[in-house]
Design a protein around this motif. Structure first.
Motif, PDB file in Angstrom:
ATOM      1  N   GLU A 136    -115.083  41.139 -11.991  1.00 41.46           N
ATOM      2  CA  GLU A 136    -114.811  40.879 -10.576  1.00 41.46           C
ATOM      3  C   GLU A 136    -113.442  41.381 -10.141  1.00 41.46           C
ATOM      4  O   GLU A 136    -113.287  41.796  -8.992  1.00 41.46           O
ATOM      5  N   SER A 160    -115.054  42.968  -6.999  1.00 43.62           N
ATOM      6  CA  SER A 160    -114.648  42.624  -5.633  1.00 43.62           C
ATOM      7  C   SER A 160    -113.213  43.034  -5.324  1.00 43.62           C
ATOM      8  O   SER A 160    -112.869  43.227  -4.156  1.00 43.62           O
ATOM      9  N   ARG A 161    -112.355  43.171  -6.350  1.00 43.96           N
ATOM     10  CA  ARG A 161    -110.953  43.535  -6.129  1.00 43.96           C
ATOM     11  C   ARG A 161    -110.553  44.609  -7.134  1.00 43.96           C
ATOM     12  O   ARG A 161    -110.642  44.397  -8.345  1.00 43.96           O
ATOM     13  N   HIS A 184    -120.024  44.433  -2.906  1.00 39.64           N
ATOM     14  CA  HIS A 184    -119.169  43.286  -3.219  1.00 39.64           C
ATOM     15  C   HIS A 184    -117.691  43.582  -3.019  1.00 39.64           C
ATOM     16  O   HIS A 184    -116.888  42.648  -2.957  1.00 39.64           O
ATOM     17  N   ARG A 186    -114.120  43.936  -1.788  1.00 35.38           N
ATOM     18  CA  ARG A 186    -113.375  43.405  -0.643  1.00 35.38           C
ATOM     19  C   ARG A 186    -111.947  43.931  -0.594  1.00 35.38           C
ATOM     20  O   ARG A 186    -111.365  43.998   0.474  1.00 35.38           O
ATOM     21  N   GLN A 316    -117.556  35.969   4.300  1.00 33.29           N
ATOM     22  CA  GLN A 316    -117.547  36.885   3.159  1.00 33.29           C
ATOM     23  C   GLN A 316    -118.576  36.500   2.101  1.00 33.29           C
ATOM     24  O   GLN A 316    -118.412  36.766   0.917  1.00 33.29           O
TER      25      GLN A 316
END
Length: 510
Positions: A136, A160-161, A184, A186, A316
Motif C-alpha cells: 500500500e 495507494s501512496r 487505488h 491517491r 475516498q
C-alpha cells in the motif's frame, strides 16, 4: 512449629530452584532466536543503527514489523524473506543499497509498507518489486533514481501512496504510470526531480483524486502555456498538492537554469498565453444539486465498452458491487451508482472508473454533488390573510383622512370643548411650541421665529457604543449652539463598518 515452616520453605526452593533448570518456568526469558544486538518485542524486530553490512541469518518467524534502517546494507539476497510469512512492514531506509534484483521480495505477499528511502538506488527494473501485490505504501524518496522501467510497478494493484521525490528522474510516463493502475493510487510524489517537459494532455486525464495528490513542485518545468493554465485551474479549484506548495512551482523561461521563474508569481512570462490553448484539456465535472432525502442515480457514461466499473466516493472509498460499507450507496449491475436517501455525507466528488482496453486511465466521468436541505413550503392562508388585513386598515385610514380632515385653526381639542365645528384631530404642541399657559415674561421672542436656539443645557446625541460593539453605527454629535432649524453644521462620526443601522438608535436627552 518452627521446623515445619523451615521444611515448607525448603520444599519451595527445591521446586522453584535458584538459577537451576526449573527457573525457566517462573522467570521471563528473551526470545531464543532473536539476533545478536537486536531488540525483539513480541512481533517487532529492530536491528536499526547497528552498522550491519548483511542481514542477520536467523530472523524470528513471528515478526510482522522488521526495522533494518540506518545500517550499511549493500545487497539483499533473493528469498531472504521466506521465513517471514507474517511480515507487514519492512524498513530499509538509510542504507547503501544501489540495486534490488529479481526475487528479493519473494514470499512477501502480505507486505503493506516498504521503506527504501535514503539509499543509493539508481534504477528500478521490471522485476524488482515482484511479489508485492498487497503493498500500500512505497517509499523511494532521496535516492539516485534516474530510470524507471515502463512496467516497474506492474502488479502493485493495491498501492495507494508512492513517494519518488528527491531523485534524478528526467521523465515520467503519466499515460500508464509505469504499469501502475490508478484505481487505488491517491498520492504520487514527484517533487524535487529533473522533470522538464510533461505531457499536459496525459496530466489532465488523470482522475481527480490523483490530481489532488500529485506533487510536481521543485522541478525545472518548461514555461508552457497549456501547463500554466492547467496548474492555474488546479490552484483555483483548491487542489492541495498545488495550493500547499504554490511558491515552489518553478519553470524555465529559457533553456538555461538561471531563467527559473515562479509559476504563480511572474505572470508577465505568460501574459501572451491565450486561454484557448488550455481549452478542452480537462472535462469539467458535472455539477449536481440534490435535495436531502431524495434518491440519486449516477451513470458511468463510457465512450467505449467497459469490462469492469468502479466508483470512488467523496470519502475516498472505492465502491464496487454491491456498494459502500455502510450500505447507503449501491453499485448496480450496469455500473450505475444509486443512493436511495441522499444525506450531507454524500456531498462531494464522485469519480467513475471503467476498466477496459480502450479506456484511457480508467477514468470516464466525475460528478460534483451538492446536498441542500428541503425548504419549508410557504403558508398561503396566513400570507393572504395578512395582506387582506393590511388593505382593509389602509382603506379605513384613507376614508378617515378624506371625510374627517384635521382643523387647521384648532389649537386644542377636548372631548367637550372644541372651537371647531368639524371634527378635529388632537394636536400636541410643535417641536418648539410652548403651552399656551406659559407666562409671557419668560421671553420676548415669538415661538415661531426660526432663529430660536436650543437650550444650552440640552443636547441631542446618539449613544456611541464601545469599539467592540460599534458595529459600524454613526455617532451624532451636536454642539451646544446647534440650530435645530438649520442642521447644516451637523457632524457625523462614522465607524469602520457600515452605517446602515443608524436609524435604529434612540435619541437620548442629556
Amino acid at each position: 512449629m518452627v521446623w515445619l515452616v523451615l521444611l515448607g520453605a525448603l520444599l519451595c526452593l527445591s521446586r522453584v530452584g535458584v538459577g537451576g533448570p526449573g527457573a525457566e518456568g517462573f522467570l521471563p526469558s528473551g526470545p531464543r532466536d532473536c539476533p545478536y544486538r537486536c531488540v525483539c518485542a513480541a512481533d517487532l524486530l529492530s536491528c536499526a543503527g547497528l552498522g550491519l553490512q548483511d542481514v542477520p541469518a536467523a530472523l524470528p518467524a513471528a515478526t510482522t514489523d522488521l526495522d533494518l534502517s540506518h545500517n550499511a546494507l549493500q545487497r539483499l539476497r533473493p528469498g531472504w524473506l521466506t521465513p517471514l510469512s507474517r511480515l507487514r512492514a519492512l524498513r530499509l531506509g538509510h542504507n547503501e543499497l544501489d540495486a534490488l534484483g529479481r526475487g528479493v521480495f519473494t514470499n512477501a505477499s502480505g507486505l503493506r509498507l516498504l521503506d527504501l528511502s535514503s539509499n543509493a538506488l539508481r534504477a528500478l527494473g521490471r522485476h524488482d518489486l515482484e511479489g508485492l501485490g498487497a503493498l500500500e505504501r512505497l517509499l523511494l524518496f532521496n535516492n539516485r533514481l534516474a530510470h524507471l522501467d515502463e512496467l516497474a510497478f506492474r502488479g502493485l494493484g493495491a498501492l495507494s501512496r508512492l513517494y519518488l521525490g528527491c531523485n534524478q528522474l528526467s521523465s515520467f510516463s503519466f499515460d500508464h504510470l509505469h504499469g501502475l493502475g490508478a484505481t487505488h493510487l491517491r498520492t504520487l510524489d514527484l517533487s524535487s526531480n529533473r522533470l522538464g517537459r510533461i505531457p499536459v494532455a496525459a496530466l489532465a486525464a488523470l482522475p481527480a483524486f490523483l490530481k489532488n495528490g500529485l506533487y510536481l513542485h521543485n522541478n525545472p518545468l518548461a514555461c508552457d502555456c497549456r501547463l500554466y493554465h492547467l496548474l492555474q485551474r488546479w490552484l483555483q479549484r483548491g487542489l492541495s498538492a498545488v495550493s500547499d506548495f504554490a511558491p515552489q512551482y518553478m519553470c524555465l523561461a529559457f533553456r538555461v537554469p538561471t531563467s527559473r521563474v515562479r509559476f504563480f508569481e511572474h505572470s508577465r512570462v505568460f501574459e501572451n498565453c491565450s486561454a484557448r490553448a488550455a481549452g478542452g484539456l480537462e472535462r469539467p465535472e458535472e455539477q449536481l444539486h440534490v435535495q436531502m432525502g431524495r434518491p440519486l442515480t449516477l451513470r458511468c457514461n463510457t465512450s467505449a465498452p467497459a469490462v469492469r466499473i468502479a466508483w470512488v466516493s467523496p470519502k475516498q472509498e472505492l465502491l464496487m458491487a454491491p456498494g459502500s460499507r455502510d450500505g447507503s450507496i449501491a453499485v448496480l449491475a450496469d455500473g450505475s451508482l444509486a443512493i436511495s436517501n441522499v444525506q450531507p455525507r454524500h456531498e462531494g466528488l464522485f469519480v467513475c472508473l471503467a476498466a477496459g482496453p480502450r479506456l484511457h486511465h480508467n477514468q470516464t466521468h466525475e460528478y460534483n454533488v451538492s446536498v441542500h436541505s428541503p425548504r419549508p413550503e410557504p403558508e398561503a392562508f396566513n400570507t393572504g390573510f395578512t395582506t387582506l388585513l393590511g388593505c382593509a386598515v389602509g382603506l379605513v385610514l384613507v376614508l378617515l383622512y378624506v371625510f374627517a380632515p384635521p382643523c387647521p385653526g384648532c389649537r386644542r381639542c377636548y372631548r367637550r370643548t372644541c372651537t371647531c365645528r368639524r371634527l378635529c384631530w388632537p394636536r400636541g404642541p410643535g417641536p418648539l411650541q410652548e403651552p399656551s399657559a406659559r407666562p409671557s415674561g419668560l421671553g420676548t421672542t415669538p415661538p415661531d421665529v426660526p432663529s430660536r436656539k436650543a437650550s444650552v443645557h440640552k443636547h441631542v446625541v446618539f449613544l456611541e457604543p464601545g469599539r467592540r460593539g460599534l458595529n459600524g453605527r454613526v455617532q451624532l454629535a451636536v454642539a451646544e449652539d446647534f440650530d435645530l432649524y438649520n442642521p447644516v453644521g451637523l457632524r457625523l462620526h462614522a465607524g469602520s463598518e457600515s452605517a446602515s443601522s443608524t436609524g435604529s438608535e434612540a435619541l437620548v436627552m442629556t
